[in-house]
Design an enzyme around this catalytic site. Sequence first.
Site: not given
Length: 495
Positions: A36, A38-39, A55, A98, A167-168, A223, A306
Site C-alpha cells: 500500500w 498513500n501520501d 506512506q 506518519f 501531524r504532517d 492535513e 480516501w
Amino acid sequence: MTSQTLREARTYEEASEKFIKKEDRPDFHLSTRTGWLNDPNGFSYYKGEYHMFYQYHPYDSHWGPMHWGHAVSKDLLHWEYLPAALAPDEYYDRDGCFSGSAIELPDGRQLLMYTGVIKERQKSGGFCEVQTQCLAVGDGRDYEKYENNPVLDEKDLPEGSSRFDFRDPKMWRKEDGTYCCVIGSRPADGSGQILLYTSEDGFHWRFKKILVSNNNRFGKMWECPDFFMLDGKAVLLTSPQDMLPQGFEYHNGNGTLCLIGDFDEETDTFTEQHNQSIDYGIDFYAPQTILTPDGRRVMIGWMQNWDTCGGHTDQEHLWFGQMSLPREIFIKNGRLYQKPIRELEDMRSGRVEYQSVPVAGTVNLEGIKGRKVDMELSIWPEDEKNVYHKFSVRFAQNAQYQTSVSFRPKESVLKIDRKFSGSRRAVIHQRRSKIKHENGRLKLRLILDQFSAEIFVNDGEQVMTATMYTERAADGISFCADGEVRMDVVKYDLI
C-alpha cells in the site's frame, strides 16, 4: 543501527516485489514497491537525485501500520526503489511513522521530520492516536532516528489544540540558515489550523504562531500542509477532511485547498487573497512540492481518494497506490496553474495529428488509441451562432469499458466519468468542474498512463485527475459531439 522491524520490512519488500509484473504497473507514475502507498513524504532533491518517500504498508495492499517507502529518480518520471527508510520501531512511533518532509543539513546529511503515532486507550474503551513530531538523519539510503525524539509534542501546541490531530510537518530552510516548519493541527472549534514552528539548527524546535485558521470554512482538520513563495505570492496547500461542496469548487469528502496571498516575513503574517481547489477530479490528495535545481516549483500528490480506495482485494492488486504526474505550478491571473513536467515531452514518440476535424456523432481517428498517451485537443463550434450541446472524449475504451471527459458549453461544466471503467463498487465515479470558455472553445491535454487519466484544462487553469483500473486491452479513444464541433488533435505515445 537498523532495527529488526525495519530489516523485516526490507526483506519482505525485496522478495514480494518480484511477484508484480512490470506491465501491471503504471509506466511513469511512481507506484508502491509492494503493498500500500498513500501520501508523498520527504519530497526532496539530495545528492543529485530526487527523493520521494511515501506512506507505506508493505505487507498488505490496504492501509496499515505506516512505514516510509523510498524511491529515487533523475527526471521525476523513472523511479528506482530503495529499501524502506523508516519503520514503526520506537516507543514514540510504534503505531506508525506518519507523513513528513526532508531537507539537507549544512553538514551534508539528510534530515527527515515525521509524525510518530502511539495509540492510547481512552476511558470510553476506544483508542485515539497521540501524534508527535520526530526526526531521523541519514545519507540518502539509511536513516537513524534522533536520540531526543520526539522533538515536538503536546506541550508545544497552542492552548486548546488536540494532541490527537497534530501531524504532517513540512520543513524548509530560510536564506539566513534558520529553519521553519508548518504542521496541521485541530483547535478547540474542531476545524483545522496550520501551525508555524522555527528552529536554529533543525533539531530544536519552538512554536511561533498559528499561521492560518480554518474557522470551519473548508472542511474540518487540515492535513499535509505545504507553504512556499511562488511568483511573488505566498501559497499554502493543504488537504481538508470532511469538506462540504461549494458549487463545483469543492467536493464532498477529503479534498484539496490552495490559499494564495501575501506574507510579511517580519511578522510571519499570511494574508489570504484567493482560495481554490488544487485538483477538480476524483483522485488527488496530500500534495507536496519541491524547488528543482533549475528553479521550478514542482508538485506531486497521492493519486487516490480516501473514499474510493477500499474496493479492491489483495488478490486483485498486489500493489495499490500511485503518485500523480509531477506538475510545474505557477501563479497566473491570481490562480494556481499546473502543467505536466516538461521532461514528459522527452518521452513522446509516434506523433499523430489531425486539424479541423468535423465531429458530429461519434468519430474514431486512425492512429489515435493507447493507454500511455499524451494528447492535446482544441475544440470550437462549427457554427458560432449555434453552439454544440455536448462534446466528449472517451478513452480506455472497448465494447465493454470506457472512461470519459465531457463538456457542456451552455452550462460551462466539464465532467469526468469512470462508472464504466470496470469498477464493481458504488464509489465516486463522477466529478464536475466549472470551466471558463469563449463560446464553446476549449483546450484539453490528456495524459494516460495505464491506470490513470490527468486532464489539464485551458493550459493548466484547472486539472482533473482520476484512476481507472480497467483491463489494459481496452485502449480505444473516440470523440463524440451532440451538435457540430471542429477539433484539432495531436497525440503522442509515451515510451
